[in-house]
Design an enzyme around this catalytic site. Structure first.
Site, PDB file in Angstrom:
ATOM      1  N   CYS A 201       1.861   0.585  -4.928  1.00 13.56           N
ATOM      2  CA  CYS A 201       1.633  -0.646  -5.686  1.00 13.56           C
ATOM      3  C   CYS A 201       0.563  -1.494  -5.016  1.00 13.56           C
ATOM      4  O   CYS A 201      -0.357  -1.997  -5.675  1.00 13.56           O
ATOM      5  CB  CYS A 201       2.935  -1.437  -5.817  1.00 13.56           C
ATOM      6  SG  CYS A 201       2.806  -2.891  -6.891  1.00 13.56           S
ATOM      7  N   CYS A 202       0.649  -1.657  -3.705  1.00 14.73           N
ATOM      8  CA  CYS A 202      -0.370  -2.417  -2.978  1.00 14.73           C
ATOM      9  C   CYS A 202      -1.736  -1.751  -3.119  1.00 14.73           C
ATOM     10  O   CYS A 202      -2.765  -2.425  -3.213  1.00 14.73           O
ATOM     11  CB  CYS A 202       0.000  -2.526  -1.498  1.00 14.73           C
ATOM     12  SG  CYS A 202       1.400  -3.614  -1.148  1.00 14.73           S
TER      13      CYS A 202
ATOM     14  N   CYS B 188       2.444 -11.544  -3.304  1.00 15.96           N
ATOM     15  CA  CYS B 188       2.916 -11.423  -4.684  1.00 15.96           C
ATOM     16  C   CYS B 188       4.340 -11.978  -4.786  1.00 15.96           C
ATOM     17  O   CYS B 188       5.147 -11.833  -3.867  1.00 15.96           O
ATOM     18  CB  CYS B 188       2.892  -9.963  -5.119  1.00 15.96           C
ATOM     19  SG  CYS B 188       1.232  -9.263  -5.276  1.00 15.96           S
TER      20      CYS B 188
ATOM     21  N   CYS C 101       7.481  -9.856  -4.051  1.00 18.32           N
ATOM     22  CA  CYS C 101       7.519  -9.271  -2.712  1.00 18.32           C
ATOM     23  C   CYS C 101       7.547 -10.310  -1.603  1.00 18.32           C
ATOM     24  O   CYS C 101       7.358  -9.966  -0.432  1.00 18.32           O
ATOM     25  CB  CYS C 101       6.315  -8.345  -2.519  1.00 18.32           C
ATOM     26  SG  CYS C 101       6.242  -6.996  -3.702  1.00 18.32           S
TER      27      CYS C 101
ATOM     28  N   CYS D 141       0.323  -4.648   3.860  1.00 20.47           N
ATOM     29  CA  CYS D 141       0.004  -4.152   2.522  1.00 20.47           C
ATOM     30  C   CYS D 141      -1.025  -3.032   2.575  1.00 20.47           C
ATOM     31  O   CYS D 141      -1.171  -2.281   1.616  1.00 20.47           O
ATOM     32  CB  CYS D 141      -0.515  -5.280   1.635  1.00 20.47           C
ATOM     33  SG  CYS D 141      -2.061  -6.006   2.211  1.00 20.47           S
TER      34      CYS D 141
END
Length: 258
Positions: free
Chosen positions: A133-134, A216, A219, A244
């Site tokens: 995702c990062c 985010c 997170c 990240c």
């Protein structure tokens, strides 16, 4: 600065040149204040990019860039999952310093592919999914933000985490083939707060609600008394060196390979 122009567009380069240049620049920056550091770096030649997460330390750098009208591009990674407070601060900062903060967003196709494989919030399920995702929301947009850059400025500080305790003022980023400059490396949080207060720098209101490090929304949580600054990032993971990937060489190399 010969290292900036000596970086080849393709093929391997001699490591000694840019690494030596970075060490020399590190020594020069150590003796300057923040304004002097940014002014020196902005005059070295080539495109200079500062990437901001709109956190309190990054706001200090943006304030100096705007106040002194330095020729440094300011960019942010608008991941699509930022806090509303962070998004509002982007516009407030632009208006206060009469600058443009360039937004770099993830590609829809990448988001769709991630969701198909892991689920939209699959990052809670595994470290692999979180890194993926990062990669989609941050690393790939960062690569676009740094296209053609000779120097990358960050808000990294040694006091942010044990993993960042040895952060230099300047280093050679071999994966991205540029100089990486961390002008706040030796600043502690109290010095940051004092600068903000003395200069009327706009900051994210989440800092006052227990969020020293803001990423985010899904997170990031507020930290508990006594926890390190970055304890609220990816809090469900056990690895104390959680990152990240923006400042991890292996992650950058993987994105470059793609």
């Amino acid at each position: 600065m010969t290292a900036i122009n000596a970086i080849a567009e393709d093929g391997p380069i001699a490591e000694e040149g840019p690494i030596a240049e970075a060490k020399a620049l590190n020594d020069r920056l150590a003796g300057l204040d923040l304004a002097g550091r940014l002014s020196l770096v902005s005059g070295l030649g080539g495109r200079v990019v500062f990437t901001t997460s709109l956190g309190i330390e990054d706001q200090v750098i943006t304030a100096e860039i705007g106040t002194h009208r330095l020729p440094i591009d300011v960019a942010t990674l608008q991941t699509g999952r930022l806090f509303a407070e962070t998004l509002a601060l982007i516009e407030e900062t632009e208006n206060q310093y009469d600058i443009r903060i360039h937004r770099y967003e993830p590609e829809k196709a990448d988001i769709d592919a991630y969701a198909a494989q892991y689920g939209l919030n699959g990052f809670y399920e595994s470290v692999e999914a979180r890194h993926a995702c990062c990669g989609v929301r941050k690393l790939k947009p960062l690569a676009r933000a740094l296209e053609g850059a000779a120097i990358w400025i960050t808000g990294l500080r040694r006091g942010q985490s044990a993993n960042r305790a040895e952060t230099p003022f300047a280093e050679y980023d071999a994966e991205r083939h540029l100089l990486k400059v961390n002008p706040l490396a030796d600043w502690d949080l109290e010095a940051i707060k004092a600068f903000v207060s003395a200069n009327g720098v706009p900051v994210n209101p989440l800092h006052q609600r227990g969020y020293p490090s803001i990423g985010c929304e899904p997170c990031t949580r507020a930290i508990k008394p006594g926890e390190p600054e970055r304890a609220g990032r990816w809090w469900w993971e056990q690895d104390e060196t959680r990152e990240c990937g923006l400042h991890v060489a292996e992650e950058a190399a993987a994105i470059a390979a793609q």
